[in-house]
Design an enzyme around this catalytic site. Structure first.
Site, PDB file in Angstrom:
ATOM      1  N   ASP A   1     -31.539  24.549  -5.397  1.00 50.29           N
ATOM      2  CA  ASP A   1     -33.183  24.254  -5.477  1.00 50.29           C
ATOM      3  C   ASP A   1     -33.331  25.514  -6.364  1.00 50.29           C
ATOM      4  OD1 ASP A   1     -35.385  23.147  -4.735  1.00 50.29           O
ATOM      5  OD2 ASP A   1     -35.858  25.007  -3.308  1.00 50.29           O
TER       6      ASP A   1
ATOM      7  N   TYR B   1     -36.848  27.277  -8.575  1.00 57.65           N
ATOM      8  CA  TYR B   1     -38.068  27.926  -8.556  1.00 57.65           C
ATOM      9  C   TYR B   1     -38.798  28.204  -9.827  1.00 57.65           C
ATOM     10  CZ  TYR B   1     -40.746  31.914  -6.925  1.00 57.65           C
ATOM     11  OH  TYR B   1     -42.015  32.951  -6.400  1.00 57.65           O
TER      12      TYR B   1
ATOM     13  N   HIS C   1     -46.634  27.521  -8.905  1.00 58.44           N
ATOM     14  CA  HIS C   1     -46.121  28.149  -7.640  1.00 58.44           C
ATOM     15  C   HIS C   1     -45.667  29.448  -7.614  1.00 58.44           C
ATOM     16  CE1 HIS C   1     -43.913  27.551  -3.813  1.00 58.44           C
ATOM     17  NE2 HIS C   1     -42.962  27.771  -4.486  1.00 58.44           N
TER      18      HIS C   1
ATOM     19  N   ARG D   1     -47.204  39.787  -3.755  1.00 52.73           N
ATOM     20  CA  ARG D   1     -47.171  40.770  -4.529  1.00 52.73           C
ATOM     21  C   ARG D   1     -48.304  41.384  -5.289  1.00 52.73           C
ATOM     22  NH1 ARG D   1     -42.287  38.726  -5.118  1.00 52.73           N
ATOM     23  NH2 ARG D   1     -42.800  37.196  -6.698  1.00 52.73           N
TER      24      ARG D   1
ATOM     25  N   GLU E   1     -42.195  21.462   0.732  1.00 54.39           N
ATOM     26  CA  GLU E   1     -42.171  21.759  -0.908  1.00 54.39           C
ATOM     27  C   GLU E   1     -42.187  20.410  -1.624  1.00 54.39           C
ATOM     28  OE1 GLU E   1     -39.764  25.229  -1.921  1.00 54.39           O
ATOM     29  OE2 GLU E   1     -41.168  26.579  -1.179  1.00 54.39           O
TER      30      GLU E   1
ATOM     31  N   ARG F   1     -41.801  29.162   6.776  1.00 54.32           N
ATOM     32  CA  ARG F   1     -41.980  30.264   5.911  1.00 54.32           C
ATOM     33  C   ARG F   1     -41.945  31.694   6.749  1.00 54.32           C
ATOM     34  NH1 ARG F   1     -41.994  28.436   1.056  1.00 54.32           N
ATOM     35  NH2 ARG F   1     -43.098  26.721   0.834  1.00 54.32           N
TER      36      ARG F   1
ATOM     37  N   GLN G   1     -38.151  32.640   6.703  1.00 53.84           N
ATOM     38  CA  GLN G   1     -38.115  33.021   5.222  1.00 53.84           C
ATOM     39  C   GLN G   1     -38.527  34.192   4.974  1.00 53.84           C
ATOM     40  OE1 GLN G   1     -39.640  30.181   2.389  1.00 53.84           O
ATOM     41  NE2 GLN G   1     -38.850  31.233   0.567  1.00 53.84           N
TER      42      GLN G   1
ATOM     43  N   LYS H   1     -34.518  27.305   4.980  1.00 51.06           N
ATOM     44  CA  LYS H   1     -34.340  25.932   4.067  1.00 51.06           C
ATOM     45  C   LYS H   1     -33.360  24.875   4.473  1.00 51.06           C
ATOM     46  CE  LYS H   1     -36.994  27.537   0.542  1.00 51.06           C
ATOM     47  NZ  LYS H   1     -38.286  26.935  -0.103  1.00 51.06           N
TER      48      LYS H   1
ATOM     49  N   THR I   1     -34.087  18.551   4.136  1.00 49.04           N
ATOM     50  CA  THR I   1     -34.452  18.366   2.633  1.00 49.04           C
ATOM     51  C   THR I   1     -34.641  16.940   2.732  1.00 49.04           C
ATOM     52  OG1 THR I   1     -33.221  20.316   2.091  1.00 49.04           O
ATOM     53  CG2 THR I   1     -34.246  18.715   0.391  1.00 49.04           C
TER      54      THR I   1
ATOM     55  N   THR J   1     -41.088  23.857  -6.453  1.00 49.05           N
ATOM     56  CA  THR J   1     -42.269  23.247  -6.015  1.00 49.05           C
ATOM     57  C   THR J   1     -43.341  23.116  -7.045  1.00 49.05           C
ATOM     58  OG1 THR J   1     -42.213  24.543  -3.908  1.00 49.05           O
ATOM     59  CG2 THR J   1     -44.145  23.607  -4.527  1.00 49.05           C
TER      60      THR J   1
ATOM     61  N   GLU K   1     -49.396  27.355  -0.176  1.00 48.04           N
ATOM     62  CA  GLU K   1     -50.383  27.649  -1.093  1.00 48.04           C
ATOM     63  C   GLU K   1     -51.702  26.953  -0.826  1.00 48.04           C
ATOM     64  OE1 GLU K   1     -46.928  26.089  -3.763  1.00 48.04           O
ATOM     65  OE2 GLU K   1     -48.236  27.092  -5.234  1.00 48.04           O
TER      66      GLU K   1
END
Lengths: 421, 421
Positions: free
Chosen positions: A125, A127, A132, A141, A198, A236, A239, A252, A256, A348, A362
Site C-alpha cells: 500500500d 501513500y 491526503h 504535525r 481509504e 485509526r 494505527q 490495516k 482490504t 488514499t 479527513e
C-alpha cells in the site's frame, strides 16, 4: 475513442460500467456451481472459461481460463492480454458472426455471485496522494510540517497483508485492537472506535520481475495488467498507537476490499493523464516517459442500516502525485522481486476540496467536524454502515467502470476469543 | 532429555547439528535431479519423499511429500507432524528393524544442494529484542527516549516481502536505493553504503487461522510448525531516509536469508525457557500460559573474501522480550488471517554485552566504533564478505542445530538498469 457497439443488452447504455470498450476480468458463479473466469459486458458476464473449453477462444500458452482466477492469463504476458481483448471483441461487437455461438455463454449479472478475480501474491500500500498526505500530516504535525521530508522524493509505501484482501460484498467485522489515547496511562484492548476507509485504486501486477534487478518506470507500466477499486479499511485508533516506529500493522490487517472486476490497462488507455507538476525534481529513476495516470472519477457513498445512501466524497484518480508505474519501479529499486498477482494500493485519493477527501479521518477532520449524511452525521464508521466505492472513466457516450466496491461493517465480536459458532 | 542413538553415521556426534532428536525438514537435490523433501540426520539427508513413494512412510492425508516444499505436511496439522517424527525415529534409531529398507535412501549431505524448505506465503518481521531496541533507539533518539512508548506493550511488527526470502547460500547483491544524508540537500540514488545483517530466528506458521477471529497465545503456539535461522539483510542508509512515517520498505526487500532446515517445535521442546520479567504488565491477550522461548545459542561470523572467519557476535534466542506465540497472537488481533507458510522474523537478537549484538549497526555503534575481524576492521558489510549465522540448542551430549545460514554480499550492479546478461 467512441463507444464500440455490441449486440449484448445493456452494453451500449451510456451510463453502464461495462461497454465493449471495457471487458473487465472477474470470477463468477451461478447458484450451486463452481467459480469460473468471466468478463463483464452490459448486463451480463461472458463465460470466457466455457468459450475456451469449447475451443472458440484459443490463447497462446492455454488453457489459461480453467482455474477460478486470472493469474494464469496475467502470467503469459501483454501479447496474450491484447489477443484476448481482440478476440472477445470479435465475439461481442455489433454484427458479430459469432453471436449464435457466444450468446448461450452470457449469464445475467443479476444471477451470479462474484469472487476474488485474482490470487493476491503480495499486497503493498502506498501513500502517494498529495492532498491526503497534507491533510493527515496537518492533523498530526501541523500545516508547516505536514509532509515528511522524503515525501516529494519517494513514493512512500509499506507492505500490507495479502490475506486481508477480500472481494466487494464481503462483510467486514469491526476489529479489536490495542489502543491508548493521549489521556490514558496504559493501553487497552478493545474494539476500534475510529474505524475508517481509504479510497484507493489498486494496480494488479501481471508480470514478474527478476530478483536483484530493478525495473524502469517504462518497464513497470508494461507489467501492470489492470486496476481495481480498493478500500483499505483502517482502524485509526489502533494505527495511532502502533505505528511508531515501523509503520501500520494490525490497523490495516482487518480487511482490504477490492472491486470484483479488474479493468485492464488497455481499456484505460484513452484516459491517460499526467501526474501533477513536480514540486521538487524527481530522481531520474522515477521519471515518467509519458503520462501514466488516468482520468477516473471516483466516489464514496455511506449507507446506514435501513437508511439511504449519501455520497460523501467525489474525487479523481488524477489527484495522485505518483503513478502506479512509478510506485512499481520504486518497489524494485532494492532488487525486490515482483510476482504475478501482486497488488499495489495507490494510497488514499483526496482532492483539494473538503468534499473530495478519500477517508472519514479527513472528511471529519479527525472526528472534530462530523459531516452530514442523510438523516444524521458521521465522524467514523458506525456498526452496520455500508461503504461503497465507485469509479469510472468517462468516454464519449460511454463509461469504463469497475462495478461497486462495497462492504458492510459488522459489530465487533463480543468476545473475540470465544470459540464455537 | 538425552541423545537418542541412531545407526546413521554422524548422528551421535555430540557437536553435530542433526542427531535423531532433531530431524529437521529441508528440500534437497542431487546433481541433475529435481528438488525433493528430506530430513537431516547425521551426515546425511533422509529422502523421506522416496520412503513415502515406496509406501514405508504413510501419513494421514498423504501423499504429502510429493512436492518440493513442506507446506502440505504443515497443512495437515500437529497430529501428523508428531506421527512423522515418530515414524522416522523408528526408521533411524539404533537397532531399527527398518535399517535395510531405509539405508538406500540416505544421501550424503556433501552431495546435495539445499533449496527453500517451504513456500513462504507472507513474511512478517518483528522488533522484539529488548537490547536491540534499546541500542538502536539510543543511537537515534538518545538513551532516555530509546524505547518507543508502545514497545513494552506491543510486539511491534511490520509486514515484509515474502518474495525476498531466499535459502542459505544464495548470494545477495548489494542494493541500490534512494538515500539522503543529513548534510545533503537532496537525495541520491546510489548503492547502499551501510548494508547490514539482522540475526533473527524465524517462526514457520504451519496452520491457518480464520479471517476475523484472533487466536490466543496458547492457540498460536500450536500453529507453529518450527523455526529457522533468519538473516534480515538491511540497508541502513536507505532505511534512515525512507522509514518515516510508514516503516522500512526497500531497505529490507533485497533479501532475507533462512537456514535450509526447519527445526520442528517438537525438537526444541526440552529447551523451553521463559521470556524475561515484564517491565510493565502486559494486556491479558498477550499472557503466556507457559514458557514459550527456547534456549538457543546463536552466533554471527564474518568472512572476508579469501580471508578467515571471525565470530563477531554470540547471543541467545532467550534474549527476546516477546515469544513467537505472543507475536503470532498479536498478529491476529485485528482479525488478520494467518496462512500455512507464513514466516515470522523474531526481530534482531542482541544480548546485553557489546559482543552479543545481532547487527553490525549495533556492533559498530552506527559505524562510529569499527570492530575487529581477522586481518582488519568492519563497520558495515564490505563487498564479497560472507556472513554466516549459526544456532543450536545444547542438550546432554547432543545439539539441536539449524545448519548454517550463509550469504555472500556481491558488489552492487554497475548500472542497475542495464539489460542483457
Amino acid at each position: 475513442m467512441n463507444l464500440q457497439l455490441s449486440w449484448v443488452p445493456g452494453a451500449n447504455r451510456p451510463d453502464g460500467d461495462f461497454p465493449l470498450n471495457n471487458l473487465p476480468c472477474g470470477v463468477f458463479s451461478r447458484a450451486g456451481e463452481e467459480p469460473r473466469c468471466g468478463m463483464a459486458i452490459g448486463d451480463f458476464v461472458l463465460d470466457v472459461a466455457a468459450l475456451e473449453e469449447e475451443g472458440l477462444l484459443v490463447l497462446d500458452g492455454g488453457p489459461l481460463l480453467d482455474v477460478p482466477f486470472w493469474n494464469e492469463v496475467m502470467e503469459v504476458g501483454p501479447a496474450v492480454w491484447a489477443a484476448l481483448r481482440a478476440r472477445v471483441a470479435e465475439f461481442l461487437n455489433e454484427g458479430s458472426q459469432f453471436r449464435a455461438q457466444v450468446e448461450p455463454h452470457l449469464v445475467p449479472l443479476a444471477d451470479v455471485a462474484l469472487h476474488m478475480p485474482l490470487l493476491v501474491s503480495e499486497y503493498t500500500d502506498f501513500y502517494a496522494g498529495r492532498n491526503h498526505a497534507q491533510n493527515v500530516g496537518t492533523m498530526f504535525r501541523g500545516a508547516e510540517n505536514a509532509l515528511p521530508p522524503n515525501w516529494l522524493h519517494i513514493p512512500i509505501g509499506y507492505n500490507g497483508r495479502a490475506s486481508s484482501v477480500v472481494v466487494s460484498g464481503t462483510p467486514v467485522r469491526r476489529p479489536w485492537g490495542q489502543v491508548k489515547g493521549p489521556d490514558h496511562a496504559v493501553p487497552a484492548f478493545q474494539p476500534s472506535r475510529r474505524f475508517d476507509i481509504e479510497l484507493e485504486l489498486g494496480a494488479v501486477v501481471g508480470q514478474a520481475s527478476t530478483h536483484g534487478h530493478p525495473v524502469t518506470v517504462d518497464e513497470a507500466e508494461a507489467m501492470i495488467f489492470g486496476y481495481v477499486l480498493l478500500n483499505d479499511w483502517s482502524a485509526r485508533d489502533i494505527q495511532a498507537w502502533e505505528y511508531q516506529p515501523l509503520g501500520p500493522f494490525q490497523a490495516k490487517a482487518t480487511a482490504t476490499s477490492i472491486s470484483p472486476w479488474i479493468v485492464m490497462s488497455a481499456a484505460l488507455e484513452p484516459f491517460r493523464t499526467s501526474t501533477p507538476a513536480r514540486e521538487v525534481p524527481l530522481l531520474p529513476y522515477l521519471h515518467e516517459p509519458r503520462p501514466m495516470l488516468y482520468d477516473i472519477a471516483l466516489e464514496v457513498a455511506l449507507t446506514p442500516e435501513g437508511g439511504r445512501e449519501t455520497v460523501i466524497s467525489r474525487t479523481n484518480y488524477a489527484e495522485m502525485y505518483y503513478s502506479a508505474p512509478q510506485q512499481l519501479a520504486h518497489h524494485t529499486t532494492s532488487g525486490c522481486a515482483m510476482t504475478v498477482g501482486d497488488l499495489l494500493g495507490s494510497g488514499t485519493i483526496s482532492g483539494a476540496a473538503k468534499d473530495a477527501r478519500g477517508s472519514l479521518l479527513e472528511l471529519s477532520w479527525g472526528g472534530k467536524e462530523p459531516f452530514a449524511i442523510d438523516g444524521g452525521t458521521r465522524s467514523f464508521i458506525e456498526d452496520n454502515d455500508t461503504l461503497t466505492l465507485r469509479g469510472h472513466a468517462q468516454g464519449k457516450g460511454y463509461r469504463i467502470g469497475f462495478g461497486a466496491c462495497r462492504g458492510q461493517v459488522l459489530p465487533a465480536l463480543a468476545d473475540p476469543y470465544a470459540r464455537g459458532k
